[in-house]
Design a protein around this motif. Sequence first.
Motif, mmCIF file in Angstrom:
data_model
loop_
_atom_site.group_PDB
_atom_site.id
_atom_site.type_symbol
_atom_site.label_atom_id
_atom_site.label_comp_id
_atom_site.label_asym_id
_atom_site.label_seq_id
_atom_site.Cartn_x
_atom_site.Cartn_y
_atom_site.Cartn_z
ATOM 1 N N ILE A 1 26.911 62.288 -86.739
ATOM 2 C CA ILE A 1 25.708 61.465 -86.532
ATOM 3 C C ILE A 1 25.815 60.720 -85.206
ATOM 4 O O ILE A 1 24.883 60.714 -84.393
ATOM 5 C CB ILE A 1 25.524 60.470 -87.699
ATOM 6 N N ILE A 2 26.956 60.072 -84.977
ATOM 7 C CA ILE A 2 27.178 59.339 -83.738
ATOM 8 C C ILE A 2 27.114 60.285 -82.540
ATOM 9 O O ILE A 2 26.506 59.979 -81.509
ATOM 10 C CB ILE A 2 28.535 58.608 -83.772
ATOM 11 N N ALA B 1 25.473 63.064 -82.223
ATOM 12 C CA ALA B 1 24.092 63.459 -81.969
ATOM 13 C C ALA B 1 23.304 62.321 -81.310
ATOM 14 O O ALA B 1 22.530 62.538 -80.370
ATOM 15 C CB ALA B 1 23.426 63.886 -83.271
ATOM 16 N N LEU B 2 23.514 61.093 -81.811
ATOM 17 C CA LEU B 2 22.825 59.935 -81.232
ATOM 18 C C LEU B 2 23.264 59.693 -79.788
ATOM 19 O O LEU B 2 22.429 59.478 -78.900
ATOM 20 C CB LEU B 2 23.108 58.688 -82.072
ATOM 21 N N ALA B 3 24.577 59.716 -79.557
ATOM 22 C CA ALA B 3 25.088 59.461 -78.211
ATOM 23 C C ALA B 3 24.633 60.534 -77.237
ATOM 24 O O ALA B 3 24.274 60.249 -76.085
ATOM 25 C CB ALA B 3 26.611 59.380 -78.231
ATOM 26 N N ASP B 4 24.616 61.764 -77.685
ATOM 27 C CA ASP B 4 24.144 62.866 -76.847
ATOM 28 C C ASP B 4 22.682 62.656 -76.468
ATOM 29 O O ASP B 4 22.288 62.782 -75.295
ATOM 30 C CB ASP B 4 24.325 64.180 -77.610
ATOM 31 N N LEU B 5 21.850 62.303 -77.449
ATOM 32 C CA LEU B 5 20.432 62.041 -77.199
ATOM 33 C C LEU B 5 20.257 60.873 -76.237
ATOM 34 O O LEU B 5 19.507 60.958 -75.253
ATOM 35 C CB LEU B 5 19.730 61.726 -78.531
ATOM 36 N N LEU C 1 27.116 51.461 -80.321
ATOM 37 C CA LEU C 1 28.095 50.407 -80.045
ATOM 38 C C LEU C 1 28.446 49.651 -81.317
ATOM 39 O O LEU C 1 29.595 49.267 -81.545
ATOM 40 C CB LEU C 1 27.528 49.448 -78.990
ATOM 41 N N CYS C 2 27.445 49.456 -82.165
ATOM 42 C CA CYS C 2 27.655 48.726 -83.408
ATOM 43 C C CYS C 2 28.421 49.561 -84.432
ATOM 44 O O CYS C 2 29.181 49.016 -85.228
ATOM 45 C CB CYS C 2 26.295 48.320 -83.987
ATOM 46 N N GLU C 3 28.242 50.869 -84.403
ATOM 47 C CA GLU C 3 28.679 51.701 -85.520
ATOM 48 C C GLU C 3 30.041 52.359 -85.330
ATOM 49 O O GLU C 3 30.596 52.899 -86.282
ATOM 50 C CB GLU C 3 27.594 52.743 -85.814
ATOM 51 N N VAL C 4 30.569 52.340 -84.107
ATOM 52 C CA VAL C 4 31.932 52.833 -83.883
ATOM 53 C C VAL C 4 32.665 51.878 -82.945
ATOM 54 O O VAL C 4 32.042 51.120 -82.211
ATOM 55 C CB VAL C 4 31.955 54.268 -83.280
ATOM 56 N N SER C 5 33.984 51.937 -82.974
ATOM 57 C CA SER C 5 34.769 51.056 -82.114
ATOM 58 C C SER C 5 34.746 51.560 -80.672
ATOM 59 O O SER C 5 34.619 52.759 -80.417
ATOM 60 C CB SER C 5 36.203 50.971 -82.618
ATOM 61 N N MET C 6 34.854 50.636 -79.748
ATOM 62 C CA MET C 6 34.894 50.949 -78.323
ATOM 63 C C MET C 6 36.343 50.878 -77.829
ATOM 64 O O MET C 6 37.197 50.250 -78.453
ATOM 65 C CB MET C 6 34.029 49.965 -77.536
ATOM 66 N N PHE D 1 34.062 62.364 -92.869
ATOM 67 C CA PHE D 1 33.922 61.190 -92.009
ATOM 68 C C PHE D 1 33.320 60.040 -92.789
ATOM 69 O O PHE D 1 32.706 60.231 -93.835
ATOM 70 C CB PHE D 1 33.049 61.510 -90.782
ATOM 71 N N ASN D 2 33.507 58.828 -92.245
ATOM 72 C CA ASN D 2 32.841 57.626 -92.746
ATOM 73 C C ASN D 2 31.803 57.204 -91.729
ATOM 74 O O ASN D 2 32.008 57.342 -90.522
ATOM 75 C CB ASN D 2 33.851 56.489 -92.938
#
Length: 347
Positions: A186-187, A189-193, A230-235, A4-5
């Motif tokens: 990483i995303i 884990a963050l989104a889950d938290l 929101l900043c780190e992946v596209s919506m 992943f990137n």
Amino acid sequence: MIPFNYKTHAVKVIFGKPIFEALEEELPDNKPNIAFIGSRRYGDLVEKLKLHEKVGEVFHFDKVIQHVPQGLVEEAGEFLEDKEVNIILCLGGGSAIGLGKALILNSSAEFWAVPTTYSGSEMTNIYGISHNGVKTVKRNDRVHPQKVFYDPFLSLRMPLDLAVPSAFNAMAHLVEALYSPESNPIINALADLGLKILLEGLKSLSEEKVMTSDINEKLMFGAYVGGKVLCEVSMGLHHKAAHVLGGNFNLEHSKIHTLLLPYVLKYQWDFLNENTQQNFQSIFENPLPYKTLRALQENLGSGFSLQDLGLSKEDIPKAVDFLMQMTYPNPAPMIRDHLNMMLESAY
């Protein structure tokens, strides 16, 4: 592990300190000039800054308008044109911070943000400007603040009819991050938290019917994480629809996000992979998480409809036209009839 990137941003987050104390600690010693973007109700803070030994001049622009109209950006730019500003400091919700983002594009100043809502704008490189009834949303790393100050006391004052939609706005960032095509461990884990803490706060609020310091801090932390992802992946569809309905039809931003959340998740549901579905089911404790979302909204007095928010039914096909003209990755295919059905159901 699947390759992943992951791109993150250099930002210092100061969480939990009273704002004036936090600013005192972060201000450099060279007496910077500060452009303060925020409404008049923060005039006392402006006056305190003006008197502080570590501050040069303070220039207060106190006009803030939702969806950041181009005319307002030009007016604020003219206000600051002949001033040597070292820091643009925005205090307020997404509208104040959004104006600061538009201004920093043409400035060499540092950019600091103090959010008073749960919008998450302060943690992103995303900005939007409205002109002639159309809101244009773009990304530019220049608009990401270098410092973000979370003073829970500032958001604790929000009336519940503002706080609840703002929290669901933050939840929308986390929900769409979980099924973003750019998501990664990483995303996830963050989104889950963020979702778990935000949901915990909203459930407590639905039971107690009053904002407490503990609930507010949970919502603010969830909003911080929501802004980061929101900043780190596209919506996907949710955010595109929110910007179309808000910016092009002048509907209130956080309430549109709130309303769309269960409807768009239902639209996406059959196209999510099994792991993502199971993750949502675990977090929301329901085999159909969008039903939990809608029930929670209704219990919190935020069970909006498009009709409630002021959209004309005749404008639904126009909104779908805007959505069909946009290109973006999304789990479910963009089918005109299905989008019409989704918005008519939300109506």
